[in-house]
Design an enzyme around this catalytic site. Structure first.
Site, PDB file in Angstrom:
ATOM      1  N   CYS A   1       0.835  -1.210   0.000  1.00 28.81           N
ATOM      2  CA  CYS A   1       0.000   0.000   0.000  1.00 28.81           C
ATOM      3  C   CYS A   1       0.867   1.256   0.000  1.00 28.81           C
ATOM      4  O   CYS A   1       1.391   1.656   1.042  1.00 28.81           O
ATOM      5  CB  CYS A   1      -0.929  -0.010   1.210  1.00 28.81           C
ATOM      6  SG  CYS A   1      -1.939   1.479   1.335  1.00 28.81           S
TER       7      CYS A   1
ATOM      8  N   CYS B   1      -0.374   4.072   2.163  1.00 28.37           N
ATOM      9  CA  CYS B   1      -0.114   3.884   3.603  1.00 28.37           C
ATOM     10  C   CYS B   1       1.364   4.104   3.933  1.00 28.37           C
ATOM     11  O   CYS B   1       1.697   4.748   4.919  1.00 28.37           O
ATOM     12  CB  CYS B   1      -0.462   2.469   4.057  1.00 28.37           C
ATOM     13  SG  CYS B   1      -1.953   1.777   3.387  1.00 28.37           S
ATOM     14  N   ASP B   2       2.245   3.530   3.144  1.00 29.04           N
ATOM     15  CA  ASP B   2       3.651   3.420   3.559  1.00 29.04           C
ATOM     16  C   ASP B   2       4.660   4.191   2.707  1.00 29.04           C
ATOM     17  O   ASP B   2       5.835   4.241   3.054  1.00 29.04           O
ATOM     18  CB  ASP B   2       4.067   1.931   3.563  1.00 29.04           C
ATOM     19  CG  ASP B   2       3.240   1.119   4.546  1.00 29.04           C
ATOM     20  OD1 ASP B   2       2.808   1.689   5.565  1.00 29.04           O
ATOM     21  OD2 ASP B   2       3.010  -0.075   4.302  1.00 29.04           O
TER      22      ASP B   2
END
Ligand code: NAP
Length: 333
Positions: free
Chosen positions: A146, A149-150
């Site tokens: 992701c 997300c990261d």
């Protein structure tokens, strides 16, 4: 189900314990429906681990209300506590079978058997992984599925993305905000992604392509330092120095339990119409199991809220229908 277990009856059962499931539980709890959340034991890949994909995420920086960010597991703990505060009961077991063919619905775990007037399906989706041991070992330490997300964790590094579809292009383009260079590794010499996404990726100077290639090994002890790449046509192996690997080879909705009972689209996502209503009356779906477009914690929470409201209204309609029928029969008796 064990032989002697007694069937317990609930108004609402929520299957799944990610942001969608817990948000549905908060709303259903506040509506005094005393929901039961079947949260998953962690053992059954059909359901995924409790807390869903966020349990695999380190820092969540895009959930409103957490200006300093929060870890995925901490966030899920907060969601769970909030659901419990309003009377939700959390059961750490996997739903092993679900019978939605008649009402009340039946949901079973290995040890318990329940019936419910309404069911909310929040079983989520799981990122597909390449399937390498080294990939599993370095998850959250450079290996992610992701970018939203990261991605920001790998600012200033070279990053690789595996996949040739729209998700891979989207992830690669997003990652150019942080990375000095993004290498897309694709197993063929032609992308599956839509033309517009391909063009955007081709035009971006930070994006390079490694064609006909696969990741044979993720290198690094405590964090990703590079990849061993194999050319599928020549068999030649090479090393690529990167600080992170984003796997973007698709997601799989966790719908095994509902095959043949709930309508799904060609990719297996539950079809919800008019909000969160599924093809079976009284069964509602929320979160990534019905959303292949946004797939964010905040959108999952949003549809979780909607599913609880839809189920509450549907239950109220059923009650008022029953009361009307009783009143009519009494009057005609
Ligand atoms: P996808 O279209 O199924 O593409 C998956 C890609 O991963 C393919 O290129 C596939 O290679 C590759 N792949 C699959 N298994 C692999 C493996 N084991 N090892 C290496 N490569 C592997 O999945 P997606 O990109 O997640 O997209 C899913 C759906 O969402 C699509 O309909 C897509 O259009 C849509 N979507 C749209 C947008 C957008 O419009 N902005 C953004 C994201 C997703 P092959 O090509 O060789 O099969």
């Amino acid at each position: 189900m064990t032989e002697n277990s007694e069937t317990q009856t609930r108004r609402v059962i929520i299957i799944g314990s990610g942001p969608a499931g817990y948000t549905a539980a908060i709303y259903a709890g506040r509506a005094e429906l005393s929901p039961l959340v079947i949260a998953g034991s962690g053992a059954d890949p059909k359901i995924g681990i409790p807390g869903g994909q966020l349990m695999l995420t380190t820092d969540v920086e895009n959930y409103p209300g957490f200006p300093e960010g929060v870890t995925g597991p901490d966030m899920m703990e907060l969601f769970r506590k909030q659901a419990e505060r309003f009377g939700a009961e959390i059961l750490y077991a996997d739903a092993t079978s679900v019978d939605l063919s008649q009402r009340p619905f039946r949901v079973e775990t290995a040890k318990e058997s329940y019936t419910a007037d309404a069911v909310i399906v929040a079983t989520g989706a799981a990122a597909k992984w390449i399937g390498l041991e080294s990939e599993t070992k370095l998850q959250n330490r450079g290996v992610s599925a992701c970018a939203t997300c990261d991605g920001a964790l790998y600012r200033g590094k070279e990053i690789a993305v595996v996949g040739g579809g729209d998700t891979a292009m989207e992830e690669a383009l997003f990652l150019t905000r942080f990375a000095t260079k993004v290498t897309v590794i694709h197993r063929r010499d032609e992308l599956r992604a839509s033309k517009i996404m391909q063009e955007r990726a081709f035009k971006n100077e930070k994006v390079e392509f490694l064609w006909d290639s696969e990741v044979a090994e993720v290198l690094g002890e405590d964090e990703v330092t590079g990849l061993r790449i194999k050319n599928r046509k020549t068999g030649e192996e090479s090393e690529l120095a990167v600080g992170a690997l984003f796997v973007a080879i698709g997601h799989r909705p966790n719908t095994d339990l509902f095959q043949g009972t709930l309508d799904t689209d060609e990719q297996g996502y539950i079809v919800a119409s008019g909000g969160t209503r599924t093809s079976v009356e009284g069964v509602f779906a929320c979160g990534d199991v019905m959303d292949k477009v946004y797939r964010q914690a905040v959108t999952a929470a949003g549809t979780g809220c909607a599913a609880a409201i839809d189920s509450e209204r549907w239950l109220a309609e059923q009650e008022s229908d029953t009361q009307t029928t009783e009143a009519v029969s009494e009057a005609s008796a």
